[in-house]
Scaffold this motif. Structure first.
Motif, PDB file in Angstrom:
ATOM      1  N   CYS A 313       0.828  -1.205   0.000  1.00  0.00           N
ATOM      2  CA  CYS A 313       0.000   0.000   0.000  1.00  0.00           C
ATOM      3  C   CYS A 313       0.865   1.259   0.000  1.00  0.00           C
ATOM      4  O   CYS A 313       0.499   2.274  -0.605  1.00  0.00           O
ATOM      5  CB  CYS A 313      -0.926   0.002   1.215  1.00  0.00           C
ATOM      6  N   GLY A 314       2.027   1.199   0.668  1.00  0.00           N
ATOM      7  CA  GLY A 314       2.949   2.326   0.604  1.00  0.00           C
ATOM      8  C   GLY A 314       3.459   2.573  -0.803  1.00  0.00           C
ATOM      9  O   GLY A 314       3.581   3.722  -1.248  1.00  0.00           O
ATOM     10  N   ALA A 354      -7.007   8.354   0.073  1.00  0.00           N
ATOM     11  CA  ALA A 354      -7.412   8.148   1.473  1.00  0.00           C
ATOM     12  C   ALA A 354      -7.474   6.665   1.811  1.00  0.00           C
ATOM     13  O   ALA A 354      -7.060   6.247   2.907  1.00  0.00           O
ATOM     14  CB  ALA A 354      -8.759   8.814   1.710  1.00  0.00           C
ATOM     15  N   THR A 355      -7.970   5.856   0.874  1.00  0.00           N
ATOM     16  CA  THR A 355      -8.047   4.422   1.113  1.00  0.00           C
ATOM     17  C   THR A 355      -6.667   3.802   1.253  1.00  0.00           C
ATOM     18  O   THR A 355      -6.422   2.980   2.154  1.00  0.00           O
ATOM     19  CB  THR A 355      -8.812   3.740  -0.036  1.00  0.00           C
ATOM     20  N   VAL A 356      -5.744   4.177   0.384  1.00  0.00           N
ATOM     21  CA  VAL A 356      -4.402   3.599   0.412  1.00  0.00           C
ATOM     22  C   VAL A 356      -3.679   3.985   1.699  1.00  0.00           C
ATOM     23  O   VAL A 356      -3.017   3.153   2.336  1.00  0.00           O
ATOM     24  CB  VAL A 356      -3.604   4.044  -0.826  1.00  0.00           C
ATOM     25  N   VAL A 357      -3.796   5.237   2.107  1.00  0.00           N
ATOM     26  CA  VAL A 357      -3.172   5.670   3.362  1.00  0.00           C
ATOM     27  C   VAL A 357      -3.762   4.898   4.543  1.00  0.00           C
ATOM     28  O   VAL A 357      -3.028   4.436   5.435  1.00  0.00           O
ATOM     29  CB  VAL A 357      -3.355   7.186   3.552  1.00  0.00           C
ATOM     30  N   LEU A 438      -9.035   6.598   6.764  1.00  0.00           N
ATOM     31  CA  LEU A 438      -8.178   6.645   7.951  1.00  0.00           C
ATOM     32  C   LEU A 438      -9.024   6.806   9.204  1.00  0.00           C
ATOM     33  O   LEU A 438      -8.700   6.246  10.259  1.00  0.00           O
ATOM     34  CB  LEU A 438      -7.183   7.796   7.828  1.00  0.00           C
ATOM     35  N   GLY A 439     -10.128   7.538   9.093  1.00  0.00           N
ATOM     36  CA  GLY A 439     -11.010   7.698  10.242  1.00  0.00           C
ATOM     37  C   GLY A 439     -11.618   6.381  10.682  1.00  0.00           C
ATOM     38  O   GLY A 439     -11.704   6.105  11.881  1.00  0.00           O
ATOM     39  N   SER A 440     -12.047   5.539   9.724  1.00  0.00           N
ATOM     40  CA  SER A 440     -12.625   4.248  10.089  1.00  0.00           C
ATOM     41  C   SER A 440     -11.586   3.339  10.729  1.00  0.00           C
ATOM     42  O   SER A 440     -11.888   2.600  11.669  1.00  0.00           O
ATOM     43  CB  SER A 440     -13.227   3.578   8.852  1.00  0.00           C
ATOM     44  N   VAL A 441     -10.347   3.393  10.244  1.00  0.00           N
ATOM     45  CA  VAL A 441      -9.280   2.590  10.843  1.00  0.00           C
ATOM     46  C   VAL A 441      -8.994   3.060  12.267  1.00  0.00           C
ATOM     47  O   VAL A 441      -8.838   2.250  13.193  1.00  0.00           O
ATOM     48  CB  VAL A 441      -8.003   2.663   9.976  1.00  0.00           C
TER      49      VAL A 441
END
Length: 471
Positions: A313-314, A354-357, A438-441
């Motif tokens: 993902c990075g 946003a998803t990848v981060v 990122l918020g959901s994580v």
């Protein structure tokens, strides 16, 4: 002598014997120590059992271990290779299928200053090209000069021609800018995006109510039946009696508009994105879970797979940066200015970035958690500190009337099951509620942390004296 007192034995001391009190105090202290060390003892037992399982696995036939390791690697590699495809597919599905998502992605472009400046300049140039202001103003001033005015007046009027052209251009530019920067234009932009999305999706999904039809061989044609039906409704509104004879059927035929193989490819891409964007994330999650479950050491496999997932993902983040640079250089300045191209790419890929981060952070956190549960000396030291701290907190709660009783015993018995279900349900919920942010994580990590802390405070380890050693 028979009259002499017999000294009491060790097993029959009197109640007034100070030594008996000391022994009783020592026994109570020992019970307290045993109670405090119960959690640490159970942790040690669990660690020894894990080591025993590892030694047992090491003693298993090498062929079985090799097959499990190979299968684990194959599943993990396939899942990691499919991860970028799943991310892009999910993004494409969201943009293509969800009209609200499509509008929320492209709608803010109407309020971006660089885009507004580009639109203002483009619209103004097109208007000026159609009006040909120098020619129109020149004709006006030529007619004035030919109207018989004195030479000095005609010369003075001629000097006003260039400022008049400039003034008209400025007036047009100001008018276009006011229109482009107004709230009405933003609403019109959003409505146009929604309508365009609906028409495109209707064509790609072969909606019978769509005005256009796209065949599998790439022919885009205009349906006549909706047009004839609209005409029939208009004629009926005028009161014409023969409109009932007009039959609107699918056999009326279509009018071909354009033929292109790329149009047929567009439908294939759309169908692939809709299906793959939904199922691929579940496939990746299942492959990763399978790789961990069949591994010889699931904990080590979880740590390694999660770390590799974070690395992949990075690289996706780096790939998006490269893609943005390539896109900007490809379309600017020939088609759009560089600032506009930058805004376009950023706005379109915001959800994907946003998803990848979020996935990168999630993979890193899982890898760290798996390491924390391992046999490394720093991890063991941190666990011992945490166990001792929670033991002190439970003792303080019990001392102030906070004993949880049967609830604590139930939590003690089922704590691993509850935590395991939460750990498994978290990723499943993240995939189900796409897109992953990122918020959901962060909320998942916070919720899991709160759950673990609550379990540690509520549970009450069974004292060693209550353990059935015979069983």
């Amino acid at each position: 002598m028979t009259g002499d007192a017999v000294p009491p034995t060790d097993g029959a001391r009197t109640a007034d014997d100070p030594a008996a009190d000391d022994v009783a105090g020592d026994d109570a202290a020992a019970d307290d120590v045993a109670g405090d060390d119960a959690a640490a003892l159970r942790e040690r037992v669990a660690e020894l059992e894990a080591r025993n399982a590892a030694l047992t696995a090491a003693a298993a036939p090498r062929s079985h271990r090799g097959l499990r390791t190979t299968a684990c690697l194959v599943l993990a590699v396939v899942a990691l290779l499919l991860t970028p495809v799943a991310v892009v597919g999910t993004w494409a599905r969201l943009q293509m299928v969800d009209a609200d998502r499509f509008v929320s992605t492209f709608g803010p472009l109407a309020s971006d200053p660089d885009m507004q400046k580009f639109l203002t300049e483009t619209v103004s140039d097109r208007i000026e090209q159609q009006l040909d202001l120098p020619a129109r103003v020149g004709e006006l001033f030529d007619s004035l000069q030919d109207s018989g005015m004195p030479p000095r007046a005609a010369s003075a009027v001629g000097l006003l021609e260039a400022p008049t052209v400039a003034g008209l251009r400025g007036f047009i530019d100001d008018t276009v800018e006011r229109v482009v920067t107004s709230d009405r234009f933003a609403d019109l932009w959003a409505a146009s995006l929604r309508l365009s999305h609906q028409h495109v999706v209707a064509v790609l999904e072969d909606d019978p109510k769509a005005l256009a039809e796209l065949s599998d061989d790439g022919v885009l044609s205009l349906r006549l039946d909706p047009v004839i039906d609209a005409v029939k409704q208009q004629l009926a509104g005028l009161g014409l009696p023969f409109v009932d004879r007009i039959q609107v059927t699918n056999q009326i035929g279509n009018i071909p508009i354009v033929r292109s193989r790329s149009l047929g490819l567009a439908r294939t891409v759309y169908t692939t994105a809709v299906i793959g964007g939904y199922w691929l994330p579940w496939v990746v999650l299942a492959l990763l879970a399978g790789a961990v479950l069949i591994a010889v050491s699931p904990r080590r496999a979880l740590s390694g797979v999660a770390a590799a997932f974070a690395v992949v993902c990075g690289f996706l983040i780096f790939g998006l940066w490269i893609g943005k640079t390539a896109f900007v250089h490809a379309v600017s300045p020939r088609q759009v200015p560089g600032a506009v191209a930058d805004v376009l790419f950023t706005q379109v890929t915001t959800v994907m970035q946003a998803t990848v981060v979020a996935l990168t952070v999630f993979g890193a956190l899982v890898a760290i958690a798996a390491w924390f549960a391992g046999p490394a000396r720093p991890a063991r030291a941190m666990r011992e500190v945490a166990i001792g701290g929670f033991g002190l907190l439970r003792g303080a709660l019990d001392a102030h009337g906070g004993d949880t009783g049967r609830v604590g015993a139930w939590v003690q018995r089922w704590r691993f099951t509850v935590v395991t279900l939460a750990v498994i349900g978290g990723p499943v919920a993240l995939v189900a509620a796409r897109p992953v942010t990122l918020g959901s994580v962060v909320w998942f990590v916070v919720g899991l942390s709160v759950l673990v802390v609550a379990i540690e405070l509520i549970r009450r380890p069974v004292p060693p004296t209550m353990i059935d050693h015979d069983g």
